[in-house]
Design an enzyme around this catalytic site. Structure first.
Site, PDB file in Angstrom:
ATOM      1  CB  CYS A 121      18.220 -63.455 -25.679  1.00 33.60           C
ATOM      2  SG  CYS A 121      19.555 -63.697 -26.842  1.00 33.60           S
ATOM      3  CE  LYS A 194      21.573 -58.288 -31.832  1.00 28.13           C
ATOM      4  NZ  LYS A 194      21.826 -59.167 -30.699  1.00 28.13           N
ATOM      5  CE  LYS A 247      23.904 -60.163 -34.666  1.00 29.91           C
ATOM      6  NZ  LYS A 247      23.180 -60.368 -33.492  1.00 29.91           N
TER       7      LYS A 247
HETATM    8  C1  PBG Z   1      22.051 -62.435 -28.798  1.00 29.69           C
HETATM    9  C2  PBG Z   1      22.557 -62.535 -30.182  1.00 29.69           C
HETATM   10  C3  PBG Z   1      21.855 -62.784 -31.365  1.00 29.69           C
HETATM   11  C4  PBG Z   1      22.806 -62.878 -32.375  1.00 29.69           C
HETATM   12  C5  PBG Z   1      24.045 -62.638 -31.794  1.00 29.69           C
HETATM   13  N1  PBG Z   1      23.869 -62.418 -30.445  1.00 29.69           N
HETATM   14  C6  PBG Z   1      20.415 -63.030 -31.576  1.00 29.69           C
HETATM   15  C7  PBG Z   1      19.469 -61.912 -31.548  1.00 29.69           C
HETATM   16  O1  PBG Z   1      19.809 -60.765 -31.231  1.00 29.69           O
HETATM   17  O2  PBG Z   1      18.318 -62.188 -31.778  1.00 29.69           O
HETATM   18  C8  PBG Z   1      22.531 -63.187 -33.810  1.00 29.69           C
HETATM   19  C9  PBG Z   1      23.642 -63.883 -34.505  1.00 29.69           C
HETATM   20  C10 PBG Z   1      23.295 -64.520 -35.792  1.00 29.69           C
HETATM   21  O3  PBG Z   1      22.174 -64.438 -36.315  1.00 29.69           O
HETATM   22  O4  PBG Z   1      24.205 -65.158 -36.334  1.00 29.69           O
HETATM   23  N2  PBG Z   1      21.281 -61.325 -28.530  1.00 29.69           N
END
Ligand code: PBG
Length: 327
Positions: A121, A194, A247
């Site tokens: 991303c 996640k 997360k």
């Molecule tokens: C990439 C990623 C994200 C985060 C970590 N790796 C963004 C998302 O999934 O939108 C979020 C980390 C944070 O908010 O500190 N995919």
């Protein structure tokens, strides 16, 4: 009054309170997430994350030194390329931003442990975590690209890769690709649990990675669910994940605990950008005490079962630990 049980007995003296603590933490459990950008002489503050910066490779060493000085020796690096395209080619380019950062960091800071966030991303023009087929992310096609990016990051110096895309089967695909290249001893820390969370808002500003259309709900999890989290964690462990991550951290202690109970591998908790920014904003407004809030949030994640804590407050936490402010 006659009373056999008096829990307050163990709370009367600060030394005793410390003696009976159930949660003890250590600087070695901390990981600091950091954004590396193209360009030169850049240390720019991220608007939505006061006190956090994007660094160009020639200045990232300033932060590495600060971290090491404070006692943090693990970083998780995010690359922000100058050009993004449909296929996220910056993620696996030999001279991509993350590859150059890794090469330089490995050479100049051999005492650091380098983890990479492995996702598309930050590198795709549409901001989604994979390769698109029409309006949806093509799972199986994306696996090929993630595997390629993993190999290229490890070749450049990553000590561990952390896939955060939430595609099905990515851990197996990445593990197989790394093994094929002889990187059998490089661990995979999967963002197994996640959730599709509004707490990532500030990060998307930091990495300029907000999806151009739609959202991430077709791959990230629905926060109404917890049994599904166990399925994801189990699948990733079965596919060879060495560490699983939950997360966000703060509102997800139940998941940290359940995953920790179910699997016999280390569990990491990622205290995400929104958690950082909320504490920063509330503290700046004088509504809460920053140090106390940061400390409490971290200890609660450890108490839930996290053995690794990924936080934008890692440096501060390491200092608080040194000063004996945490268990
Ligand atoms: C990439 C990623 C994200 C985060 C970590 N790796 C963004 C998302 O999934 O939108 C979020 C980390 C944070 O908010 O500190 N995919």
């Amino acid at each position: 009054m006659e009373m056999i049980q008096r829990p307050r007995r163990l709370r009367g003296n600060p030394l005793l309170r410390k003696m009976v603590r159930e949660t003890r933490v250590d600087q070695s459990s901390l990981v600091y997430p950091m954004f590396i950008t193209e360009g030169e002489n850049i240390k720019e503050e991220i608007r939505t994350m006061p006190g956090q910066y994007r660094y160009s490779t020639d200045r990232m060493g300033e932060k590495f030194s600060e971290l090491l000085q404070a006692g943090v020796s693990s970083v998780m690096l995010f690359g922000i390329p100058a050009h993004k395209d449909e296929m996220g080619s910056g993620a696996y380019a030999h001279d991509g931003i993350i590859q150059r950062a890794l090469q330089k960091a490995k050479k100049e800071f051999p005492e650091l442990y380098l983890i990479t966030d492995l996702c598309m991303c930050e590198y795709t023009s549409h901001g989604h975590c994979g390769i698109l087929y029409k309006e949806d992310v093509d799972n199986d096609k994306t696996l090929e690209y993630l595997a390629r990016a993993a190999v290229s990051q490890v070749q450049a110096g990553a000590d561990m890769v952390a896939p955060s895309d939430m595609m099905d089967g990515r851990v197996a695909a990445i593990r197989a690709a790394l093994d094929r290249e002889g990187f059998t001893s490089v661990p995979v820390m999967s963002y197994a649990v996640k959730y599709a969370s509004s707490f990532y808002g500030p990060f998307r500003d930091a990495a300029d990675s907000a999806p151009a259309f739609g959202d991430r709900k077709t791959y990230q999890m629905d926060y109404h669910n917890s049994r599904e989290a166990l399925k994801e964690a189990q699948m990733d462990a079965d596919e060879g994940a060495d560490i699983v991550m939950v997360k966000p951290a703060m509102a997800y202690g139940d998941l940290i605990q359940k995953v920790h109970q179910m699997l016999h591998i280390p569990v990491a908790a990622y205290s995400v950008s929104g958690e950082y920014s909320m504490i920063k904003a509330a503290a700046a407004a004088g509504f809460i005490d920053e140090e106390k809030a940061v400390t409490e949030a971290a200890v609660c994640a450890y108490r839930s079962g996290a053995g690794i804590y990924i936080s934008y407050f890692a440096k501060e936490l390491a200092e608080y630990m040194k000063e004996g402010k945490l268990g």
